[in-house]
Design an enzyme around this catalytic site. Structure first.
Site: not given
Ligand code: PA5
Length: 448
Positions: A285, A306, A420
């Protein structure tokens, strides 16, 4: 002062030459000055810089007293928040407490960091016969994920304890004066804690956002703050030699300019897994804007060796790796001797898990370097609140400096608004009707 965090980068010496470092000395000094003088972009959000020394003894006492009351009376504290209003507390609690929730008393459980009915319904089931309190954490007070989660949990509490009694079980951590949550808290007479206006979410772990849940989990918040205050001394100053955060910030920028667009922060112990999550938000951010920024990837070794270990060893060479390594675990378990070598592990009998893990770390470092991945190492000496305070501050300072070196404002996040706005429009939020119609048509054209 006992320094508990180190940054070792001799292993990338061929990438970080003196000449390249010298090229960054001036811009880095300028970045440090901009932070110290408050003259850079986002300068209204740099309250975190002095926070470790500025949290007053009254504030600490208030947090500790609420935390004690809760510790004495509840089984579970549910912290409702997202992003910076969640990750710092989760990182600290997981770093310093036992691995399993069942071994923690009280448990601090997180909600409101996603929108999922099954999770919430499991949580409602979990708390049915437990003594519970809620800590709703939102600086703006209007974030959707924690907002709708709080509605569900507040209703559950009101149904169970009655309206009046449930208000005593709700603590709001929010802006000191303004915002929807502050208004509600005043109206409902919730206990409140204030988030300093000049500290943004991802830099807020050392405010009540992090400190209250951390204290409820049993961690010594004074030690956490004093660790962070100690880090100020080795993460400040206008020269690389004095400022460890600056060194890390510069190295990241040098590697980025050379085409290493992704930084992998790889932890080697599970207690560090949420510290790297917290770092992912802090860097992502803060830096990813204006169409630049180092992409933060996080891996948990040896588990991920792995899984994506193959990619790191032989995939595209656009990454650099920073190992986050805990030097000392709290306990030592030795591998039992069975006088049986069918698993070809008899040679390890009597060795500790740490010895094996340390050599996995050293082996991985060399293998990845040989595979063309520049690698450096951040170590934290022990699982203590003081060490964690140092680490939090080291990273915060480094990413702020790194953001300035990238020439972005590390303290805003304008890009977060895009999803948003679309979500509000698609959910027909009043005022978003036209945008909603346009988006629905676009989705329909795509067959969605
Ligand atoms: O770092 C940030 O500012 C964000 O990640 C916020 O913490 C997050 O969006 C939550 O915001 P709020 O505390 O206003 O609900």
């Amino acid at each position: 002062m006992d320094r508990k965090v180190t940054y070792e980068f001799k292993c990338i010496a061929d990438c970080i030459t003196d000449e390249k470092l010298d090229g960054y000395r001036k811009p880095a000094a300028l970045a440090e000055t901009m932070l110290q003088e408050g003259s850079g972009p986002g300068n209204d959000y740099i309250g975190w810089l002095d926070l470790p020394e500025n949290v007053s003894s009254q504030q600490i006492a208030a947090i500790q007293s609420t935390a004690k009351e809760l510790r004495d009376s509840i089984d579970i504290l549910i912290c409702i928040g997202i992003g910076g209003s969640y990750l710092g507390a989760k990182a600290a609690i997981d770093f310093l407490n036992p691995a399993f929730e069942e071994l923690r008393k009280p448990q601090v459980i997180f909600a409101g960091h996603h929108m999922n009915s099954d999770y919430l319904s499991d949580l409602l089931q979990l708390i049915e016969k437990k003594e519970v309190a809620l800590n709703i954490i939102s600086k703006s007070g209007t974030t959707t994920e924690p907002g709708i989660t709080f509605r569900v949990l507040r209703k559950a509490l009101e149904d169970r304890y009655g309206k009046k009694k449930s208000t005593k079980r709700i603590i709001a951590t929010t802006d000191p004066k303004t915002g929807a949550l502050r208004e509600l808290a005043v109206q409902e007479k919730y206990t409140t804690f204030a988030i300093p206006p000049d500290v943004g979410g991802r830099y807020s772990v050392l405010t009540p956002v992090g400190l209250l849940p951390i204290a409820v989990s049993g961690i010594d918040i004074k030690a956490l703050l004093s660790g962070a205050a100690q880090a100020i001394s080795f993460c400040s100053g206008t020269t690389i030699e004095d400022n460890l955060s600056m060194q890390y910030a510069i190295n990241r920028n040098i590697l980025f300019r050379e085409g290493k667009a992704i930084e992998v922060l790889a932890s080697f112990q599970p207690q560090l897994n949420f510290i790297v999550e917290w770092w992912k938000q802090l860097t992502g951010e803060s830096e990813g804007k204006d169409y630049t920024g180092i992409f933060p990837a996080i891996l948990n070794y040896t588990t991920d060796l792995h899984s994506v270990g193959q990619w790191i060893q032989q995939g595209a060479r656009n990454i650099f790796e920073t190992f986050l390594y805990l030097k000392k675990t709290n306990t030592t378990i030795k591998i039992p001797d069975f006088n049986d070598n069918r698993d070809e592990l008899q040679y390890l009998s009597g060795s500790s898990f740490e010895l094996v893990n340390e050599n996995a770390f050293r082996g991985t470092l060399l293998a990845h370097m040989d595979g063309g991945v520049p690698a450096s190492i951040i170590t934290v000496s022990e699982r203590s609140a003081q060490a964690l305070g140092q680490l939090f501050y080291f990273f915060e300072k480094a990413i702020a400096l790194s953001g300035y070196l990238l020439r972005v404002n590390p303290f805003n996040q304008p890009g977060v608004e895009a999803y948003k706005k679309n979500m509000f429009a698609l959910l027909s939020k009043p005022g978003y009707e036209d945008a909603g119609n346009r988006l629905k048509t676009r989705l329909k054209d795509m067959g969605l």
